[in-house]
Scaffold this active site. Structure first.
Site, PDB file in Angstrom:
ATOM      1  N   TYR A 283      -6.604   6.559   4.075  1.00 27.34           N
ATOM      2  CA  TYR A 283      -6.756   5.580   3.266  1.00 27.34           C
ATOM      3  C   TYR A 283      -5.763   4.184   3.638  1.00 27.34           C
ATOM      4  O   TYR A 283      -6.338   3.052   3.536  1.00 27.34           O
ATOM      5  CB  TYR A 283      -6.026   5.875   1.901  1.00 27.34           C
ATOM      6  CG  TYR A 283      -5.887   4.848   0.992  1.00 27.34           C
ATOM      7  CD1 TYR A 283      -7.149   4.250   0.264  1.00 27.34           C
ATOM      8  CD2 TYR A 283      -4.777   4.379   0.798  1.00 27.34           C
ATOM      9  CE1 TYR A 283      -6.894   3.042  -0.517  1.00 27.34           C
ATOM     10  CE2 TYR A 283      -4.503   3.081  -0.080  1.00 27.34           C
ATOM     11  CZ  TYR A 283      -5.864   2.664  -0.593  1.00 27.34           C
ATOM     12  OH  TYR A 283      -5.649   1.197  -1.361  1.00 27.34           O
TER      13      TYR A 283
ATOM     14  N   ASP B 296      -9.759   5.165  -2.833  1.00 33.32           N
ATOM     15  CA  ASP B 296      -8.891   5.737  -3.278  1.00 33.32           C
ATOM     16  C   ASP B 296      -9.322   6.371  -4.568  1.00 33.32           C
ATOM     17  O   ASP B 296     -10.291   6.628  -4.601  1.00 33.32           O
ATOM     18  CB  ASP B 296      -7.690   4.622  -3.691  1.00 33.32           C
ATOM     19  CG  ASP B 296      -8.055   3.757  -4.513  1.00 33.32           C
ATOM     20  OD1 ASP B 296      -9.298   3.820  -4.962  1.00 33.32           O
ATOM     21  OD2 ASP B 296      -7.286   2.870  -5.213  1.00 33.32           O
TER      22      ASP B 296
ATOM     23  N   CYS C 225     -19.775  -4.402 -16.791  1.00 31.08           N
ATOM     24  CA  CYS C 225     -19.593  -3.791 -15.424  1.00 31.08           C
ATOM     25  C   CYS C 225     -20.555  -4.579 -14.292  1.00 31.08           C
ATOM     26  O   CYS C 225     -21.908  -4.147 -14.951  1.00 31.08           O
ATOM     27  CB  CYS C 225     -19.927  -2.142 -15.424  1.00 31.08           C
ATOM     28  SG  CYS C 225     -19.845  -1.704 -13.498  1.00 31.08           S
TER      29      CYS C 225
ATOM     30  N   GLU D  89       0.770  -1.130  -0.015  1.00 29.54           N
ATOM     31  CA  GLU D  89      -0.047   0.147   0.179  1.00 29.54           C
ATOM     32  C   GLU D  89       0.684   1.048  -0.023  1.00 29.54           C
ATOM     33  O   GLU D  89       0.493   2.272  -0.480  1.00 29.54           O
ATOM     34  CB  GLU D  89      -1.026  -0.131   1.177  1.00 29.54           C
ATOM     35  CG  GLU D  89      -1.992  -0.953   1.028  1.00 29.54           C
ATOM     36  CD  GLU D  89      -3.044  -0.757   0.024  1.00 29.54           C
ATOM     37  OE1 GLU D  89      -3.182   0.264  -0.643  1.00 29.54           O
ATOM     38  OE2 GLU D  89      -3.751  -1.649  -0.538  1.00 29.54           O
TER      39      GLU D  89
HETATM   40  S1  SF4 Z   1     -21.394   1.420 -15.477  1.00 28.53           S
HETATM   41 FE1  SF4 Z   1     -19.818   2.485 -16.441  1.00 28.53          FE
HETATM   42  S2  SF4 Z   1     -19.436   4.217 -15.612  1.00 28.53           S
HETATM   43 FE2  SF4 Z   1     -20.767   3.132 -14.257  1.00 28.53          FE
HETATM   44  S3  SF4 Z   1     -19.627   2.312 -12.713  1.00 28.53           S
HETATM   45 FE3  SF4 Z   1     -19.848   0.547 -14.290  1.00 28.53          FE
HETATM   46  S4  SF4 Z   1     -17.973   1.081 -15.607  1.00 28.53           S
HETATM   47 FE4  SF4 Z   1     -18.311   2.773 -14.348  1.00 28.53          FE
END
Ligand code: SF4
Length: 359
Positions: free
Chosen positions: A129, A147, A209, A46
């Site tokens: 942090y 972070d 994501c 870290e």
């Molecule tokens: S949807 Fe896209 S902008 Fe939103 S947290 Fe996930 S990767 Fe990031």
């Protein structure tokens, strides 16, 4: 802040679980994640990762563990050796704090890091942090680790319009909603890996994501607008002249004072770094020799940008020995030894613009 996620705790729980599943498959295999979660290793990684990229920090981490496998080994190390091995990693105050902290833990805590975030915060070099990261990753505590990467994810998820750094309290509040005891040490690492691999500063890969369902910035199609930043003032510029004084294959270096920029490190002699460029008649090298000016280079520190001219001379053994007898903060160092901070290593790498021009 939109607050949409605040209202839906079940959605938070389900997305959190989904991100941890993603992490189990796609998490980065980093050197400090191998084997047991040893607080010494977590802390060392870290500290090295502050302001430094993973590819740059990783070889230093492995070298430090080879040289000083335990906290007690590091605490017993000689200061100059640690500073020399840190050379090239930058932000040298970290190396001094590293040693100070290792010795504090050995003296005051029997060589064992405290597990509590508040106690960690009292140790040299520990800020909010690092305390949270060590408490979470090394001890599995539900600490709110935030972070720059996590800031990016949170400002996008919640479309936080307040510019950084004023938005930090909002970001912390947002991040806290995702923290709990379930895999508390994996959570910040999963989020950081997702931020690095998916929620990238430019061109985030939102299609992959695990948190996309809750992301306000994505819903609005303006992911890259977050985090909102104020225009940065340009860094002030300073000027200096550095002296590369060679005797055979050695170069003259000095041990810098403990306090101040690059404190305690070896460095090349140089003029003061000031806001005005130097005129030749103002420059006084540490010893008299036929210097040639071989060019100049740029180096950017946290608080200023430096333009440094390089003066080089080859001197005889007799004159350098005479100089060393009178100046005991100086020594000779083989040019091939890579122990100088980058701002000086750049001077050693410079070649004359036109060889022979200054002969
Ligand atoms: S949807 Fe896209 S902008 Fe939103 S947290 Fe996930 S990767 Fe990031």
């Amino acid at each position: 802040m939109s607050g949409i996620i605040l209202k839906d705790k079940a959605l938070v729980a389900s997305l959190r679980a989904g991100l941890l599943v993603w992490y189990d498959t796609h998490g980065r295999k980093l050197p400090w994640r191998q084997g047991e979660r040893d607080p010494y290793r977590v802390w060392l990684s870290e500290v090295m990762l502050q302001q430094t990229t993973v590819p740059h920090a990783a070889p230093y981490y492995e070298k430090f563990l080879r040289l000083w496998p335990t906290l007690r080994d590091l605490a017993a190390a000689e200061d100059g050796r640690v500073m020399a091995e840190w050379a090239g990693l930058g932000y040298y105050a970290r190396a001094r704090k590293l040693l100070e902290c290792a010795r504090t833990v050995v003296r005051g805590h029997g060589g064992v890091f405290p597990a509590d975030e508040t106690e960690l915060l009292k140790l040299p070099g520990f800020g909010p942090y690092t305390s949270a990261a060590v408490a979470a990753i090394a001890f599995g505590h539900a600490a709110n680790v935030v972070d720059g990467n996590i800031e990016r994810v949170m400002t996008r998820l919640y479309a936080i319009e307040t510019p950084m750094p004023a938005a930090k309290p909002q970001v912390r509040e947002a991040a806290a909603q995702w923290v709990n005891d379930d895999r508390a040490g994996d959570w910040p690492q999963a989020l950081m890996d997702m931020a690095t691999l998916i929620c990238r500063p430019k061109s985030p890969v939102c299609g992959g994501c695990p948190l996309a369902e809750a992301c306000v910035a994505r819903a609005r199609g303006e992911q890259e607008r977050f985090p909102v930043k104020l225009a940065k003032a340009p860094k002030p510029r300073r000027y200096g002249v550095v002296f590369v004084i060679q005797s055979g294959d050695d170069v003259l270096v000095e041990r810098r004072a403990d306090k101040g920029l690059l404190g305690g490190m070896l460095g090349l002699p140089h003029t003061e770094w000031r806001s005005e460029p130097y005129r030749t008649e103002e420059i006084t090298p540490p010893l008299s020799a036929p210097f040639e000016v071989i060019g100049s280079y740029e180096h950017v520190f946290t608080h200023f940008a430096l333009t440094q001219e390089v003066w080089r001379a080859q001197v005889s053994d007799e004159s350098v020995c005479d100089f060393l007898r009178r100046n005991n903060s100086f020594q000779l160092l083989p040019v091939s030894e890579k122990v100088l901070p980058t701002v000086f290593a750049k001077a050693l790498k410079m070649k004359p613009v036109a060889p022979g021009l200054f002969d």
